[in-house]
Design an enzyme around this catalytic site. Sequence first.
Site, mmCIF file in Angstrom:
data_model
loop_
_atom_site.group_PDB
_atom_site.id
_atom_site.type_symbol
_atom_site.label_atom_id
_atom_site.label_comp_id
_atom_site.label_asym_id
_atom_site.label_seq_id
_atom_site.Cartn_x
_atom_site.Cartn_y
_atom_site.Cartn_z
ATOM 1 N N ASP A 105 65.525 77.818 -46.877
ATOM 2 C CA ASP A 105 65.891 78.742 -47.948
ATOM 3 C C ASP A 105 67.413 78.864 -48.037
ATOM 4 O OD1 ASP A 105 64.604 80.950 -49.824
ATOM 5 O OD2 ASP A 105 66.167 81.992 -48.704
ATOM 6 N N HIS A 273 55.992 79.922 -48.387
ATOM 7 C CA HIS A 273 57.427 79.641 -48.366
ATOM 8 C C HIS A 273 57.998 79.515 -46.963
ATOM 9 C CE1 HIS A 273 61.635 79.800 -49.426
ATOM 10 N NE2 HIS A 273 61.806 80.971 -48.832
#
Length: 292
Positions: A105, A273
């Site tokens: 991320d 995620h």
Amino acid sequence: MTTRIPGFTTRRVSVDGTELHFAIGGKGPPLLLLHGFPQTHLTWRSVAPALAEAYTVVCPDLPGYGDSGEPGEGVEHYSKRAMAATFAELMSTLGHQRFAVAGHDRGGLVAFRLALDHAERVTHLAVLDVLPAVDIFAALAGPSGVFAFHLYFLAHPEPLPERVIGADPAAFFGHFLDSWTKVPGALPDAVRAEYLQALKSPSVVHAICQDYRAGVFFDLEHDKEDKALGRTLDVPVLAMWQDPGETPLPFDPAVVWRSWAPGATTKALACGHFLPEERPEEVVAAVRGLLR
């Protein structure tokens, strides 16, 4: 913080005026692991010990996140270019002139910038569930923008995002921790609580907003400049992302990453995620494969 990465010790080092908190463990070639939003270095807690069997693993909190200090008041201090320079200096301070880096991320964006701006320092690059700013903003249009609303909201001028989040940080950040996770048990209650405890701090909330403001007003421009110059990555690159299942992505991550690194290895994992927490064994195996 009370939770620790098993077998690792924690340290603090001042780098260019920024107090960095990090965990370190293992022995061997150096490997820097950078976490993402809205977490801390603990995102690597199930990955780092396995990698430490063959590597010296360094897991910092990003500037302003977790227990790391803020790098400065101006948004420019939160650009991925600035963060990359900070971590390059951290690795120099620890005695590592060349090192591998993996990031998830926001940490993936810092890792990407490290490999571009400090090519002579980085031996291998792994990026997890992220695209460069220029590519993600180009891809988001129509309904897909709804699911990435935080990219826009957090980048609004202060103090609006800070004040809205400050009304209930646990509800705001808990939304992402819960809705972005698909593997049951990947975020144990104790770890989730620790993330949310760090996110109660107004300084951390502000730093996160600054990070996203920098994403729009600095990172995007830096990426555009590099793309216009045709800059690419010459080191071995691994790009992994979550398998979207029946919901197609508005972009092809493999195509995007191969535009920056033509020889990149790409892989989709069946999870949400948080790849390092949801599929740690597969992440470890893929990173080991990259580093061989």
